[in-house]
Scaffold this motif. Structure first.
Motif, short mmCIF file in Angstrom:
data_model
loop_
_atom_site.label_atom_id
_atom_site.label_comp_id
_atom_site.label_asym_id
_atom_site.label_seq_id
_atom_site.Cartn_x
_atom_site.Cartn_y
_atom_site.Cartn_z
N ARG A 2 2.62 -3.47 -12.61
CA ARG A 2 1.77 -4.44 -11.91
C ARG A 2 0.87 -3.76 -10.88
O ARG A 2 -0.31 -4.10 -10.75
CB ARG A 2 2.65 -5.49 -11.25
CG ARG A 2 1.85 -6.69 -10.78
CD ARG A 2 2.74 -7.80 -10.31
NE ARG A 2 2.45 -7.96 -8.89
CZ ARG A 2 3.34 -8.27 -7.98
NH1 ARG A 2 4.57 -8.46 -8.28
NH2 ARG A 2 2.98 -8.40 -6.73
N HIS A 3 1.42 -2.80 -10.15
CA HIS A 3 0.64 -2.09 -9.13
C HIS A 3 -0.53 -1.35 -9.77
O HIS A 3 -1.65 -1.38 -9.25
CB HIS A 3 1.54 -1.12 -8.36
CG HIS A 3 0.83 -0.37 -7.30
ND1 HIS A 3 0.43 -0.95 -6.12
CD2 HIS A 3 0.44 0.92 -7.23
CE1 HIS A 3 -0.18 -0.04 -5.37
NE2 HIS A 3 -0.20 1.09 -6.03
N ARG A 4 -0.28 -0.66 -10.88
CA ARG A 4 -1.34 0.06 -11.57
C ARG A 4 -2.43 -0.89 -12.02
O ARG A 4 -3.63 -0.61 -11.86
CB ARG A 4 -0.79 0.83 -12.77
CG ARG A 4 -1.87 1.59 -13.55
CD ARG A 4 -1.32 2.29 -14.77
NE ARG A 4 -0.66 1.41 -15.70
CZ ARG A 4 -1.29 0.64 -16.59
NH1 ARG A 4 -2.60 0.62 -16.65
NH2 ARG A 4 -0.60 -0.12 -17.42
N LEU A 5 -2.04 -2.01 -12.56
CA LEU A 5 -3.01 -3.00 -13.02
C LEU A 5 -3.85 -3.54 -11.86
O LEU A 5 -5.06 -3.75 -12.00
CB LEU A 5 -2.32 -4.14 -13.76
CG LEU A 5 -1.65 -3.77 -15.08
CD1 LEU A 5 -0.88 -4.95 -15.63
CD2 LEU A 5 -2.68 -3.26 -16.08
N GLN A 6 -3.23 -3.75 -10.72
CA GLN A 6 -3.96 -4.21 -9.54
C GLN A 6 -4.99 -3.17 -9.09
O GLN A 6 -6.12 -3.52 -8.76
CB GLN A 6 -3.01 -4.52 -8.39
CG GLN A 6 -2.18 -5.76 -8.61
CD GLN A 6 -1.13 -5.96 -7.52
OE1 GLN A 6 -0.65 -5.00 -6.92
NE2 GLN A 6 -0.76 -7.21 -7.31
#
Length: 70
Positions: A2-6
């Motif tokens: 999720r962090h990478r996608l953000q």
């Protein structure tokens, strides 16, 4: 994750209106107040995001910096 996608969405948002250099994108994603000793790590992470987005066809390197593919 999720962090990478953000982070990737932050990169894409920065490229919405204009091309940006790696330095401009680093400031956009991580902020201009990032401690100097952390800047190389932020830049390395940004480079990884850009490479991933490039491989997926979402960005490209243009004459003025990185651009979104349309």
């Amino acid at each position: 994750t999720r962090h990478r996608l953000q982070r990737e969405e932050q990169v894409l948002a920065g490229l919405q209106k204009q091309a940006m250099t790696e330095a401009q994108l680093t400031d956009h994603v991580y902020g201009t107040q990032l401690q100097k000793e952390l800047q190389p790590y932020a830049r390395a992470a940004l480079d990884a995001h850009l490479e991933h987005l490039k491989k997926s066809g979402r960005v490209r390197r243009g004459h003025m910096g990185w651009e979104r593919n349309t």
